[in-house]
Scaffold this active site. Structure first.
Site, PDB file in Angstrom:
ATOM      1  CG  HIS A   1       3.306  -2.776 -15.072  1.00  0.00           C
ATOM      2  ND1 HIS A   1       3.253  -3.890 -14.601  1.00  0.00           N
ATOM      3  CD2 HIS A   1       3.895  -3.343 -15.892  1.00  0.00           C
ATOM      4  CE1 HIS A   1       3.701  -5.438 -15.022  1.00  0.00           C
ATOM      5  NE2 HIS A   1       4.280  -5.066 -15.296  1.00  0.00           N
TER       6      HIS A   1
ATOM      7  NE  ARG B   1     -10.006 -12.993 -14.921  1.00  0.00           N
ATOM      8  CZ  ARG B   1      -9.299 -13.197 -13.952  1.00  0.00           C
ATOM      9  NH1 ARG B   1      -9.198 -12.837 -13.151  1.00  0.00           N
ATOM     10  NH2 ARG B   1      -8.642 -14.701 -13.853  1.00  0.00           N
TER      11      ARG B   1
ATOM     12  CG  MET C   1      -1.136  -8.973  -5.932  1.00  0.00           C
ATOM     13  SD  MET C   1       0.404  -8.046  -7.421  1.00  0.00           S
ATOM     14  CE  MET C   1       0.673  -9.713  -7.496  1.00  0.00           C
TER      15      MET C   1
ATOM     16  CB  VAL D   1      -2.627  -9.241 -17.678  1.00  0.00           C
ATOM     17  CG1 VAL D   1      -1.777  -8.215 -16.881  1.00  0.00           C
ATOM     18  CG2 VAL D   1      -3.590  -9.712 -17.611  1.00  0.00           C
ATOM     19  CG  ASP D   2      -0.292  -5.220 -16.089  1.00  0.00           C
ATOM     20  OD1 ASP D   2      -0.342  -5.153 -15.524  1.00  0.00           O
ATOM     21  OD2 ASP D   2       0.828  -6.206 -15.649  1.00  0.00           O
TER      22      ASP D   2
ATOM     23  CD  GLU E   1       5.351   1.361  -9.045  1.00  0.00           C
ATOM     24  OE1 GLU E   1       5.594   1.151  -8.455  1.00  0.00           O
ATOM     25  OE2 GLU E   1       4.083   1.164 -10.075  1.00  0.00           O
TER      26      GLU E   1
ATOM     27  N   GLY F   1       0.718  -0.705  -0.413  1.00  0.00           N
ATOM     28  CA  GLY F   1       0.230  -0.095   0.339  1.00  0.00           C
ATOM     29  C   GLY F   1       1.019   1.243   0.140  1.00  0.00           C
TER      30      GLY F   1
ATOM     31  CG  LEU G   1     -10.148  -5.025 -11.455  1.00  0.00           C
ATOM     32  CD1 LEU G   1     -10.146  -4.181 -10.852  1.00  0.00           C
ATOM     33  CD2 LEU G   1     -11.346  -6.206 -10.297  1.00  0.00           C
TER      34      LEU G   1
HETATM   35  C1  GRF Z   1       4.407  -1.294  -7.190  1.00  0.00           C
HETATM   36  O1  GRF Z   1       5.795  -1.623  -8.065  1.00  0.00           O
HETATM   37  C2  GRF Z   1       2.915  -1.920  -8.538  1.00  0.00           C
HETATM   38  O2  GRF Z   1       3.363  -1.378  -9.552  1.00  0.00           O
HETATM   39  C3  GRF Z   1       3.416  -2.875  -8.171  1.00  0.00           C
HETATM   40  O3  GRF Z   1       2.583  -3.381  -7.757  1.00  0.00           O
HETATM   41  C4  GRF Z   1       3.545  -2.085  -6.651  1.00  0.00           C
HETATM   42  C5  GRF Z   1       3.355  -2.694  -5.512  1.00  0.00           C
HETATM   43  O4  GRF Z   1       3.692  -2.089  -3.956  1.00  0.00           O
HETATM   44  N1  GRF Z   1       1.578  -2.860  -9.205  1.00  0.00           N
HETATM   45  P1  GRF Z   1       2.641  -0.781  -2.880  1.00  0.00           P
HETATM   46  O5  GRF Z   1       2.015  -1.593  -2.228  1.00  0.00           O
HETATM   47  O6  GRF Z   1       2.085   0.080  -3.266  1.00  0.00           O
HETATM   48  O7  GRF Z   1       3.480  -0.866  -1.698  1.00  0.00           O
END
Ligand code: GRF
Length: 204
Positions: A110, A66, A91, A145-146, A175, A13, A94
């Protein structure tokens, strides 16, 4: 009225925390109305509760398909009045129901420069491939996906001696800056989608 957004989590998170900080500081002119996890007991939920956010668990294991899982997540978002949705380390894949309820309004971060290294273990894939530059991508989700239209990307160098943890930590630090920027653009309705190509329009 101030926009509202939901955050979907599965784990640590830290991206949710970056979004929350940016929202509370006013950089993102929108408030988090709910944090939804697909599993109980994760750190992200603990942090969200401690911060006084509304939390919900939509346990993936309790659904037969799903689509049914996605419908339950979407119903929670709609009931909390979310205008847009940020996946932050979520994870689960959707499906169509959320895309219909939130067209061009569900984004994901991502840890690679898409279209390179989609799926899980993006950081490990990059190290194993031997790329010297990787990074992160914030994109709209679609049914693959992605894969959806790319909104923003930042590069991160792979350093000699990097392992998955050290590289992922540096990517996450990037990020944490990039995702709030995109949330700000969404809140200000600055993003237009033309097929795969995303355009950023001026602030109103
Ligand atoms: C991030 O690197 C995101 O890109 C990937 O999972 C990680 C999540 O990290 N999908 P956090 O739970 O926000 O710390």
């Amino acid at each position: 009225m101030k926009k509202r957004f939901g955050v979907l989590v599965s784990g640590t998170g830290t991206n949710m925390q970056a979004l929350l900080r940016a929202s509370r500081e006013g950089f993102v002119p929108a408030e988090i109305c709910v944090v939804i996890s697909d599993r109980p007991g994760v750190r992200a939920l603990e942090v969200a509760s401690r911060e006084g956010l509304r939390t919900a668990v939509v346990d993936f294991t309790e659904f037969d398909s799903r689509d049914e899982f996605t419908e339950a997540v979407t119903a929670e978002l709609l009931s909390q009045g979310a205008d847009f949705v940020c996946l932050a380390g979520f994870m689960r894949i959707l499906s169509r129901p959320i895309l219909e309820a939130y067209p061009n309004a569900v984004v994901n971060t991502h840890p690679s420069l898409l279209p390179a290294f989609p799926g899980v273990d993006a950081v490990r894939q990059a190290l194993q491939y031997g790329v010297k530059v990787t990074g992160c991508t914030v994109h709209f989700i679609d049914e693959e996906v992605d894969h959806g239209p790319i909104i923003a990307q930042e590069a991160v160098s792979v350093l000699p001696g990097d392992d998955e943890t050290s590289l992922h930590e540096r990517i996450k630090a990037v990020e944490h800056q990039l995702y709030p920027k995109v949330a700000r653009w969404l809140a200000l309705d600055r993003i237009r989608v033309h097929g795969r190509v995303v355009e950023l329009v001026d602030e109103p």
